[in-house]
Design a protein around this motif. Structure first.
Motif, PDB file in Angstrom:
ATOM      1  N   ARG A  87       0.826  -1.219   0.000  1.00  0.00           N
ATOM      2  CA  ARG A  87       0.000   0.000   0.000  1.00  0.00           C
ATOM      3  C   ARG A  87       0.858   1.266   0.000  1.00  0.00           C
ATOM      4  O   ARG A  87       0.396   2.340  -0.395  1.00  0.00           O
ATOM      5  N   ARG A  88       2.119   1.156   0.420  1.00  0.00           N
ATOM      6  CA  ARG A  88       2.997   2.320   0.534  1.00  0.00           C
ATOM      7  C   ARG A  88       3.883   2.528  -0.690  1.00  0.00           C
ATOM      8  O   ARG A  88       4.675   3.477  -0.717  1.00  0.00           O
ATOM      9  N   VAL A  89       3.792   1.650  -1.687  1.00  0.00           N
ATOM     10  CA  VAL A  89       4.698   1.738  -2.835  1.00  0.00           C
ATOM     11  C   VAL A  89       4.458   3.006  -3.639  1.00  0.00           C
ATOM     12  O   VAL A  89       5.372   3.780  -3.927  1.00  0.00           O
ATOM     13  N   CYS A  90       3.224   3.244  -4.034  1.00  0.00           N
ATOM     14  CA  CYS A  90       2.892   4.420  -4.828  1.00  0.00           C
ATOM     15  C   CYS A  90       1.390   4.651  -4.746  1.00  0.00           C
ATOM     16  O   CYS A  90       0.651   3.836  -4.182  1.00  0.00           O
ATOM     17  N   ARG A  91       0.945   5.755  -5.313  1.00  0.00           N
ATOM     18  CA  ARG A  91      -0.478   6.077  -5.256  1.00  0.00           C
ATOM     19  C   ARG A  91      -1.324   5.050  -6.004  1.00  0.00           C
ATOM     20  O   ARG A  91      -2.430   4.709  -5.575  1.00  0.00           O
ATOM     21  N   GLY A  92      -0.791   4.571  -7.123  1.00  0.00           N
ATOM     22  CA  GLY A  92      -1.543   3.587  -7.887  1.00  0.00           C
ATOM     23  C   GLY A  92      -1.765   2.297  -7.124  1.00  0.00           C
ATOM     24  O   GLY A  92      -2.871   1.746  -7.117  1.00  0.00           O
ATOM     25  N   TRP A  93      -0.698   1.802  -6.458  1.00  0.00           N
ATOM     26  CA  TRP A  93      -0.835   0.588  -5.673  1.00  0.00           C
ATOM     27  C   TRP A  93      -1.742   0.822  -4.467  1.00  0.00           C
ATOM     28  O   TRP A  93      -2.502  -0.065  -4.088  1.00  0.00           O
ATOM     29  N   ARG A  94      -1.637   1.988  -3.882  1.00  0.00           N
ATOM     30  CA  ARG A  94      -2.495   2.285  -2.737  1.00  0.00           C
ATOM     31  C   ARG A  94      -3.965   2.260  -3.148  1.00  0.00           C
ATOM     32  O   ARG A  94      -4.822   1.747  -2.411  1.00  0.00           O
ATOM     33  N   ALA A  95      -4.262   2.803  -4.323  1.00  0.00           N
ATOM     34  CA  ALA A  95      -5.647   2.793  -4.798  1.00  0.00           C
ATOM     35  C   ALA A  95      -6.145   1.368  -5.005  1.00  0.00           C
ATOM     36  O   ALA A  95      -7.298   1.046  -4.693  1.00  0.00           O
ATOM     37  N   LEU A  96      -5.270   0.489  -5.519  1.00  0.00           N
ATOM     38  CA  LEU A  96      -5.668  -0.906  -5.724  1.00  0.00           C
ATOM     39  C   LEU A  96      -5.906  -1.618  -4.397  1.00  0.00           C
ATOM     40  O   LEU A  96      -6.871  -2.366  -4.241  1.00  0.00           O
ATOM     41  N   VAL A  97      -5.000  -1.407  -3.426  1.00  0.00           N
ATOM     42  CA  VAL A  97      -5.131  -2.081  -2.122  1.00  0.00           C
ATOM     43  C   VAL A  97      -6.340  -1.548  -1.353  1.00  0.00           C
ATOM     44  O   VAL A  97      -7.006  -2.296  -0.631  1.00  0.00           O
ATOM     45  N   ASP A  98      -6.650  -0.279  -1.518  1.00  0.00           N
ATOM     46  CA  ASP A  98      -7.792   0.305  -0.801  1.00  0.00           C
ATOM     47  C   ASP A  98      -9.121  -0.003  -1.480  1.00  0.00           C
ATOM     48  O   ASP A  98     -10.181   0.220  -0.895  1.00  0.00           O
ATOM     49  N   GLY A  99      -9.097  -0.484  -2.710  1.00  0.00           N
ATOM     50  CA  GLY A  99     -10.329  -0.748  -3.441  1.00  0.00           C
ATOM     51  C   GLY A  99     -10.923  -2.107  -3.116  1.00  0.00           C
ATOM     52  O   GLY A  99     -10.287  -2.978  -2.525  1.00  0.00           O
ATOM     53  N   GLN A 100     -12.160  -2.318  -3.555  1.00  0.00           N
ATOM     54  CA  GLN A 100     -12.865  -3.570  -3.276  1.00  0.00           C
ATOM     55  C   GLN A 100     -12.453  -4.690  -4.220  1.00  0.00           C
ATOM     56  O   GLN A 100     -12.480  -5.862  -3.841  1.00  0.00           O
ATOM     57  N   ALA A 101     -12.066  -4.359  -5.460  1.00  0.00           N
ATOM     58  CA  ALA A 101     -11.842  -5.390  -6.468  1.00  0.00           C
ATOM     59  C   ALA A 101     -10.770  -6.389  -6.039  1.00  0.00           C
ATOM     60  O   ALA A 101     -10.936  -7.608  -6.212  1.00  0.00           O
ATOM     61  N   LEU A 102      -9.666  -5.903  -5.469  1.00  0.00           N
ATOM     62  CA  LEU A 102      -8.573  -6.794  -5.058  1.00  0.00           C
ATOM     63  C   LEU A 102      -9.039  -7.766  -3.987  1.00  0.00           C
ATOM     64  O   LEU A 102      -8.788  -8.972  -4.061  1.00  0.00           O
ATOM     65  N   TRP A 103      -9.740  -7.257  -2.986  1.00  0.00           N
ATOM     66  CA  TRP A 103     -10.142  -8.104  -1.857  1.00  0.00           C
ATOM     67  C   TRP A 103     -11.255  -9.061  -2.241  1.00  0.00           C
ATOM     68  O   TRP A 103     -11.316 -10.180  -1.717  1.00  0.00           O
ATOM     69  N   LEU A 104     -12.151  -8.655  -3.139  1.00  0.00           N
ATOM     70  CA  LEU A 104     -13.172  -9.580  -3.627  1.00  0.00           C
ATOM     71  C   LEU A 104     -12.524 -10.719  -4.409  1.00  0.00           C
ATOM     72  O   LEU A 104     -12.976 -11.871  -4.332  1.00  0.00           O
ATOM     73  N   LEU A 105     -11.453 -10.417  -5.131  1.00  0.00           N
ATOM     74  CA  LEU A 105     -10.723 -11.456  -5.855  1.00  0.00           C
ATOM     75  C   LEU A 105     -10.078 -12.437  -4.883  1.00  0.00           C
ATOM     76  O   LEU A 105     -10.130 -13.660  -5.080  1.00  0.00           O
ATOM     77  N   ILE A 106      -9.459 -11.915  -3.834  1.00  0.00           N
ATOM     78  CA  ILE A 106      -8.835 -12.780  -2.814  1.00  0.00           C
ATOM     79  C   ILE A 106      -9.888 -13.619  -2.109  1.00  0.00           C
ATOM     80  O   ILE A 106      -9.716 -14.826  -1.892  1.00  0.00           O
ATOM     81  N   LEU A 107     -10.994 -12.984  -1.753  1.00  0.00           N
ATOM     82  CA  LEU A 107     -12.051 -13.693  -1.030  1.00  0.00           C
ATOM     83  C   LEU A 107     -12.655 -14.794  -1.898  1.00  0.00           C
ATOM     84  O   LEU A 107     -12.925 -15.896  -1.407  1.00  0.00           O
ATOM     85  N   ALA A 108     -12.874 -14.512  -3.171  1.00  0.00           N
ATOM     86  CA  ALA A 108     -13.457 -15.511  -4.067  1.00  0.00           C
ATOM     87  C   ALA A 108     -12.547 -16.721  -4.227  1.00  0.00           C
ATOM     88  O   ALA A 108     -13.018 -17.861  -4.326  1.00  0.00           O
ATOM     89  N   ARG A 109     -11.235 -16.503  -4.243  1.00  0.00           N
ATOM     90  CA  ARG A 109     -10.300 -17.609  -4.443  1.00  0.00           C
ATOM     91  C   ARG A 109     -10.030 -18.390  -3.164  1.00  0.00           C
ATOM     92  O   ARG A 109     -10.003 -19.622  -3.178  1.00  0.00           O
ATOM     93  N   ASP A 110      -9.847 -17.695  -2.052  1.00  0.00           N
ATOM     94  CA  ASP A 110      -9.426 -18.362  -0.817  1.00  0.00           C
ATOM     95  C   ASP A 110     -10.569 -18.687   0.135  1.00  0.00           C
ATOM     96  O   ASP A 110     -10.444 -19.587   0.960  1.00  0.00           O
ATOM     97  N   HIS A 111     -11.677 -17.946   0.062  1.00  0.00           N
ATOM     98  CA  HIS A 111     -12.800 -18.154   0.994  1.00  0.00           C
ATOM     99  C   HIS A 111     -14.107 -18.016   0.217  1.00  0.00           C
ATOM    100  O   HIS A 111     -14.964 -17.198   0.543  1.00  0.00           O
ATOM    101  N   GLY A 112     -14.255 -18.841  -0.816  1.00  0.00           N
ATOM    102  CA  GLY A 112     -15.395 -18.702  -1.709  1.00  0.00           C
ATOM    103  C   GLY A 112     -16.744 -18.778  -1.011  1.00  0.00           C
ATOM    104  O   GLY A 112     -17.696 -18.090  -1.410  1.00  0.00           O
ATOM    105  N   ALA A 113     -16.853 -19.602   0.047  1.00  0.00           N
ATOM    106  CA  ALA A 113     -18.133 -19.752   0.732  1.00  0.00           C
ATOM    107  C   ALA A 113     -18.558 -18.463   1.435  1.00  0.00           C
ATOM    108  O   ALA A 113     -19.750 -18.249   1.677  1.00  0.00           O
ATOM    109  N   LEU A 114     -17.592 -17.610   1.778  1.00  0.00           N
ATOM    110  CA  LEU A 114     -17.913 -16.368   2.490  1.00  0.00           C
ATOM    111  C   LEU A 114     -18.174 -15.203   1.542  1.00  0.00           C
ATOM    112  O   LEU A 114     -18.629 -14.145   1.992  1.00  0.00           O
ATOM    113  N   LEU A 115     -17.894 -15.374   0.251  1.00  0.00           N
ATOM    114  CA  LEU A 115     -18.029 -14.265  -0.680  1.00  0.00           C
ATOM    115  C   LEU A 115     -19.453 -13.716  -0.753  1.00  0.00           C
ATOM    116  O   LEU A 115     -19.643 -12.494  -0.647  1.00  0.00           O
TER     117      LEU A 115
END
Length: 295
Positions: free
Chosen positions: A51-79
């Protein structure tokens, strides 16, 4: 002679220095591909470093799309559960799913130091008699996080722990949804040559310390016992937030104690535990406290 000998030797040609390899710049990747790459980074590293690398990476880490992708792959039942309770995204504020994926509160014991493997750390205690001690189990408990347990004394002992469910990764809309159960499990047993008395008190509190729900098991002389309570259909909890969740128990007697607090979707966690025959220490837990006295 020395000069002629040196002239006869072939001159040494220094080896060419290897050209430095060009560093791979992930920021040059298209955003969609960078999201996939970052989704394989541990959540703690994403929040603490990426999150501290640059503004672009911070926007990705703070957004929902990245975490929904992680949740769908690792914890699909909770998505579906998480998506149905997510508030609208707000610019400049990190996505709530980041802490949820980092802390992973569903299905793990939220009680810290449940078996005394760290002594009395994380517990607020009141000693009676000779006070609380931690002893090694006299017989092995399969699947327990530690082969130790808390042992009370011949007078009332008290032990309490308070959990903040928002700090554990949940958020108000998810708690308000009525789709989360808080299951508390406490195991205790008497010494072979001495009975004991026991009391378990569990309180579900809001941020203003108002009791929303509670459960109490009254002191009774026991040989060995196992007690469980599960808060269901919580519905909207009191605002402004849902912070402290308190469970306290007292035990008179030389009692041996282990505790658990678990979170999970209704019925699903307990049914899974029954199918897999999960020991009580591994059920989702919220907050627990204990104590004991010799009869």
């Amino acid at each position: 002679m020395g000069a002629s000998a040196s002239r006869g030797r072939p001159a040494r040609v220094p080896a060419p220095e290897p050209e430095p390899e060009e560093a791979l710049d992930l920021s040059q990747l298209p955003p969609e591909l960078l999201l996939v790459v970052l989704s394989h980074v541990p959540p703690r590293t994403l929040l603490g470093c990426c999150r501290r690398v640059c503004r672009g990476w911070r926007a990705l880490v703070d957004g929902q799309a990245l975490w929904l992708l992680i949740l769908a792959r690792d914890h699909g039942a909770l998505l579906p559960l998480a998506r149905s309770c997510l508030p609208p995204a707000r610019d400049g504020r990190p996505c709530l799913l980041g802490r949820f994926c980092e802390r992973r509160p569903i299905g793990r014991n939220l009680i810290r130091n449940p078996c005394g493997q760290e002594g009395l750390r994380k517990w607020m205690v009141q000693h009676g008699g000779d006070g609380w001690v931690v002893e090694v189990n006299r017989s092995t408990v399969p699947g327990a996080p530690s082969q130790t347990c808390f042992v009370s004394s011949f007078s009332w002992c008290r032990k309490k722990q308070v959990l903040d469910l928002e700090e554990e990764g949940l958020w108000p809309e998810l708690l308000d949804s009525g789709k989360i159960e808080i299951c508390v499990s406490d195991w205790w047993g008497a010494r072979h040559d001495s009975g004991c008395m026991y009391r378990l008190l569990v309180q579900l509190l809001d941020a203003n310390q108002t009791v929303l729900d509670k459960f109490s098991a009254m002191p009774v002389p026991i040989q060995q016992w196992n007690n469980n309570v599960c808060f269901q259909n919580l519905g909207p909890l009191a605002r402004p937030s849902h912070e402290p969740r308190t469970c306290t128990s007292w035990h008179p007697g030389y009692s041996r104690i282990r505790s658990r607090v678990l979170l999970g979707p209704p019925l699903q966690v307990l049914e899974t535990a029954r199918r897999k025959k999960v020991p009580p220490s591994h059920l989702p837990t919220a907050v627990v406290g204990q104590g004991g006295r010799h009869r």
